[in-house]
Design a protein around this motif. Structure first.
Motif, PDB file in Angstrom:
ATOM      1  N   SER A 299       0.851  -1.200   0.000  1.00  0.00           N
ATOM      2  CA  SER A 299       0.000   0.000   0.000  1.00  0.00           C
ATOM      3  C   SER A 299       0.879   1.239   0.000  1.00  0.00           C
ATOM      4  CB  SER A 299      -0.963   0.003   1.187  1.00  0.00           C
ATOM      5  OG  SER A 299      -0.265   0.028   2.402  1.00  0.00           O
ATOM      6  N   ALA A 300       0.437   2.252  -0.744  1.00  0.00           N
ATOM      7  CA  ALA A 300       1.220   3.479  -0.886  1.00  0.00           C
ATOM      8  C   ALA A 300       1.211   4.269   0.425  1.00  0.00           C
ATOM      9  CB  ALA A 300       0.637   4.333  -2.008  1.00  0.00           C
ATOM     10  N   PRO A 301       2.342   4.914   0.726  1.00  0.00           N
ATOM     11  CA  PRO A 301       2.429   5.726   1.951  1.00  0.00           C
ATOM     12  C   PRO A 301       1.802   7.102   1.729  1.00  0.00           C
ATOM     13  CG  PRO A 301       4.510   5.803   0.781  1.00  0.00           C
ATOM     14  CD  PRO A 301       3.605   4.923  -0.037  1.00  0.00           C
ATOM     15  N   MET A 302       0.483   7.102   1.621  1.00  0.00           N
ATOM     16  CA  MET A 302      -0.239   8.322   1.224  1.00  0.00           C
ATOM     17  C   MET A 302      -0.278   9.326   2.374  1.00  0.00           C
ATOM     18  SD  MET A 302      -3.400   6.487  -0.761  1.00  0.00           S
ATOM     19  CE  MET A 302      -3.551   5.135   0.397  1.00  0.00           C
ATOM     20  N   ALA A 303       0.295  10.509   2.128  1.00  0.00           N
ATOM     21  CA  ALA A 303       0.321  11.546   3.155  1.00  0.00           C
ATOM     22  C   ALA A 303      -1.098  11.791   3.675  1.00  0.00           C
ATOM     23  CB  ALA A 303       0.878  12.841   2.562  1.00  0.00           C
ATOM     24  N   PHE A 304      -1.230  11.859   4.982  1.00  0.00           N
ATOM     25  CA  PHE A 304      -2.483  12.140   5.702  1.00  0.00           C
ATOM     26  C   PHE A 304      -3.486  10.978   5.659  1.00  0.00           C
ATOM     27  CE2 PHE A 304      -0.971  16.276   3.973  1.00  0.00           C
ATOM     28  CZ  PHE A 304      -0.512  16.808   5.177  1.00  0.00           C
TER      29      PHE A 304
ATOM     30  N   GLY B 256       2.143   6.541   5.843  1.00  0.00           N
ATOM     31  CA  GLY B 256       2.533   7.725   5.075  1.00  0.00           C
ATOM     32  C   GLY B 256       3.237   8.755   5.948  1.00  0.00           C
ATOM     33  N   GLY B 257       4.550   8.831   5.815  1.00  0.00           N
ATOM     34  CA  GLY B 257       5.310   9.810   6.600  1.00  0.00           C
ATOM     35  C   GLY B 257       5.047  11.247   6.178  1.00  0.00           C
TER      36      GLY B 257
ATOM     37  N   VAL C 259       7.192   2.271   5.988  1.00  0.00           N
ATOM     38  CA  VAL C 259       6.855   3.693   6.032  1.00  0.00           C
ATOM     39  C   VAL C 259       7.419   4.351   4.766  1.00  0.00           C
ATOM     40  CG1 VAL C 259       8.980   4.289   7.314  1.00  0.00           C
ATOM     41  CG2 VAL C 259       6.964   5.739   7.561  1.00  0.00           C
ATOM     42  N   GLY C 260       6.822   5.457   4.373  1.00  0.00           N
ATOM     43  CA  GLY C 260       7.333   6.172   3.206  1.00  0.00           C
ATOM     44  C   GLY C 260       7.482   7.648   3.511  1.00  0.00           C
ATOM     45  N   PHE C 261       8.511   8.249   2.905  1.00  0.00           N
ATOM     46  CA  PHE C 261       8.748   9.689   3.108  1.00  0.00           C
ATOM     47  C   PHE C 261       8.825  10.419   1.778  1.00  0.00           C
ATOM     48  CE2 PHE C 261      10.488   8.091   7.147  1.00  0.00           C
ATOM     49  CZ  PHE C 261       9.836   8.928   8.031  1.00  0.00           C
ATOM     50  N   ILE C 262       8.443  11.679   1.814  1.00  0.00           N
ATOM     51  CA  ILE C 262       8.639  12.600   0.696  1.00  0.00           C
ATOM     52  C   ILE C 262      10.067  13.126   0.862  1.00  0.00           C
ATOM     53  CG2 ILE C 262       7.920  14.828  -0.256  1.00  0.00           C
ATOM     54  CD1 ILE C 262       5.051  14.074   0.820  1.00  0.00           C
ATOM     55  N   THR C 263      10.959  12.706  -0.031  1.00  0.00           N
ATOM     56  CA  THR C 263      12.391  12.847   0.245  1.00  0.00           C
ATOM     57  C   THR C 263      12.825  14.303   0.410  1.00  0.00           C
ATOM     58  OG1 THR C 263      12.537  10.945  -1.229  1.00  0.00           O
ATOM     59  CG2 THR C 263      14.598  11.851  -0.429  1.00  0.00           C
ATOM     60  N   TRP C 264      12.330  15.192  -0.454  1.00  0.00           N
ATOM     61  CA  TRP C 264      12.784  16.590  -0.341  1.00  0.00           C
ATOM     62  C   TRP C 264      12.346  17.200   0.985  1.00  0.00           C
ATOM     63  CZ3 TRP C 264       9.181  20.290   0.546  1.00  0.00           C
ATOM     64  CH2 TRP C 264       7.885  20.069   0.090  1.00  0.00           C
ATOM     65  N   SER C 265      11.212  16.731   1.515  1.00  0.00           N
ATOM     66  CA  SER C 265      10.710  17.251   2.789  1.00  0.00           C
ATOM     67  C   SER C 265      11.495  16.657   3.962  1.00  0.00           C
ATOM     68  CB  SER C 265       9.216  16.928   2.891  1.00  0.00           C
ATOM     69  OG  SER C 265       8.700  17.338   4.109  1.00  0.00           O
ATOM     70  N   LEU C 266      11.857  15.366   3.823  1.00  0.00           N
ATOM     71  CA  LEU C 266      12.623  14.698   4.881  1.00  0.00           C
ATOM     72  C   LEU C 266      13.976  15.376   5.110  1.00  0.00           C
ATOM     73  CD1 LEU C 266      12.627  12.232   6.825  1.00  0.00           C
ATOM     74  CD2 LEU C 266      13.688  10.901   4.987  1.00  0.00           C
ATOM     75  N   ARG C 267      14.514  15.956   4.041  1.00  0.00           N
ATOM     76  CA  ARG C 267      15.818  16.639   4.176  1.00  0.00           C
ATOM     77  C   ARG C 267      15.746  17.774   5.177  1.00  0.00           C
ATOM     78  NH1 ARG C 267      19.668  16.410  -1.024  1.00  0.00           N
ATOM     79  NH2 ARG C 267      21.187  17.029   0.500  1.00  0.00           N
ATOM     80  N   LYS C 268      14.526  18.330   5.349  1.00  0.00           N
ATOM     81  CA  LYS C 268      14.377  19.457   6.281  1.00  0.00           C
ATOM     82  C   LYS C 268      14.294  18.969   7.724  1.00  0.00           C
ATOM     83  CE  LYS C 268      11.851  22.301   2.984  1.00  0.00           C
ATOM     84  NZ  LYS C 268      10.567  22.922   2.676  1.00  0.00           N
ATOM     85  N   SER C 269      13.872  17.727   7.921  1.00  0.00           N
ATOM     86  CA  SER C 269      13.791  17.199   9.294  1.00  0.00           C
ATOM     87  C   SER C 269      14.205  15.735   9.313  1.00  0.00           C
ATOM     88  CB  SER C 269      12.381  17.380   9.854  1.00  0.00           C
ATOM     89  OG  SER C 269      11.407  17.157   8.858  1.00  0.00           O
TER      90      SER C 269
END
Ligand SMILES: Cc1cc2nc3c(=O)[nH]c(=O)nc-3n(C[C@H](O)[C@H](O)[C@H](O)COP(=O)(O)O)c2cc1C
Length: 327
Positions: free
Chosen positions: A20-25, A45-46, A68-78
């Motif tokens: 299943s996709a790590p769909m945000a929210f 969804g991370g 778990v899945g992350f949005i990579t460009w956003s993860l770079r900030k935290s």
């Protein structure tokens, strides 16, 4: 019941080649746990990163093996979000939308598998470069963020590239897969499984407003659009090249192709968007689903969705094995 067994099911130790996709929210612990309980692998969804929410969702999934899945460009900030989540021993961590390089060693050292979701061939090369265990080729049909390639040619092109340069990696297809036909087709294209978003967004366990669920049941595959207006309204600075596929509605009709105007009006339109989203208004906010909407006729438990897709695909593939007559 026939079951599909292949490198993906063995690598993840799962019964069905469905993730299943790590769909945000939308993809919380309950959805991920239900998918894993059905024999797939559920990913939490991370999203844009909220450590308290992630802790709660991992608690909800306790007792099931999930990733778990992350949005990579956003993860770079935290980046500490990743460090925290790895303590929960996810089976796999999917990175999508950005350079995976800064995170791969930490994921691997924690014993999790590395998944890279790719939208074009350059991304596939990045995944090969970091030695991703699982490469997801995402077609433009997909709900949520993505890019331009159609899955029908992108998936086999990625399969050829992996066969030549990273034969140990396992390919998974994403975008538009919502039933057994889609999973069977993905396998024929050279993938060994499906990453499913929209069909599971329309599952009972997804964190989705009832009125948004009603909207997908009514929608056809024509009723979506790729756009940036949802990100402009939310003031989320997505990198160039990525757009979001959402329901075509009054909000997208009003602002798509009028992006500069929306940017100027965002002080008013942003809060309006967020309020409409919270209220489940299907017309004046982003309603996040893809072209697979046209294949969805009911909101069902994720367990049933996964089982139906897997067994239908297996039956179709077995039936097709019998199409050859004597010469
Ligand atoms: C509501 C929604 C939210 C999504 N959020 C994310 C996300 O946060 N991170 C991510 O990597 N992909 C996200 N995606 C894309 C999925 O990973 C996947 O590629 C897509 O759902 C597959 O296509 P499908 O929707 O046709 O099944 C999202 C998709 C949807 C529908």
């Amino acid at each position: 019941m026939p079951v599909i067994t292949n490198r993906l099911t063995r690598m993840l130790n799962i019964r069905h080649p469905i993730i299943s996709a790590p769909m945000a929210f939308a993809a919380g612990g309950a959805l991920a746990a239900a998918v894993s309980a059905a024999g797939g692998l559920g990913l939490i969804g991370g999203g844009y990163g909220d450590s308290t929410w992630l802790e709660e969702q991992f608690d909800l999934a306790a007792g099931q093996r999930v990733g778990v899945g992350f949005i990579t460009w956003s993860l770079r900030k935290s980046p500490s979000l990743l460090t925290d989540v790895l303590k929960r021993k996810p089976v796999a961590v999917m990175l999508s939308f950005g350079d995976p390089r800064p995170f791969v060693a930490e994921i691997r050292n924690a014993g999790a598998l590395v998944m890279c979701q790719c939208q074009n061939i350059d991304h596939v090369w990045d995944a090969i470069d970091v030695g991703a265990d699982i490469v997801v080729a995402q077609g433009a049909e997909a709900g949520g963020h993505g890019a331009l390639r159609g899955a029908l040619s992108f998936v086999p092109e990625a399969a050829d590239l992996l066969a030549a340069h990273s034969p140990g990696a396992v390919l998974v297809a994403a975008g538009g897969i919502a039933d057994g036909r889609g999973l069977a087709a993905a396998l024929m294209l050279g993938a060994e499984g499906a990453l499913i978003g929209t069909r599971l967004w329309a599952a009972a366990e997804a964190l989705v407003h009832r009125r948004h669920h009603e909207a997908i049941v009514d929608a056809t595959g024509d009723d979506t659009i790729r756009t940036t207006v949802v990100d402009i309204a939310r003031q989320i600075p997505w990198p160039r090249g990525f757009t979001a596929r959402v329901r075509r509605n009054a909000f997208t009709q009003r602002w798509h192709d009028h992006e500069a105007l929306l940017e100027q009006s965002v002080a008013v339109e942003g809060p309006r968007y967020r309020q409409a989203f919270a209220e489940g208004d299907p017309d004046n906010t982003g309603v996040w689903f893809g072209e697979a909407a046209g294949l969805i006729g009911a909101i069902e438990p994720a367990f049933d969705v996964v089982e139906k897709i897997a067994t239908d695909a297996a039956r179709r593939l077995a039936d097709h094995a019998g199409i050859f007559g004597a010469p």
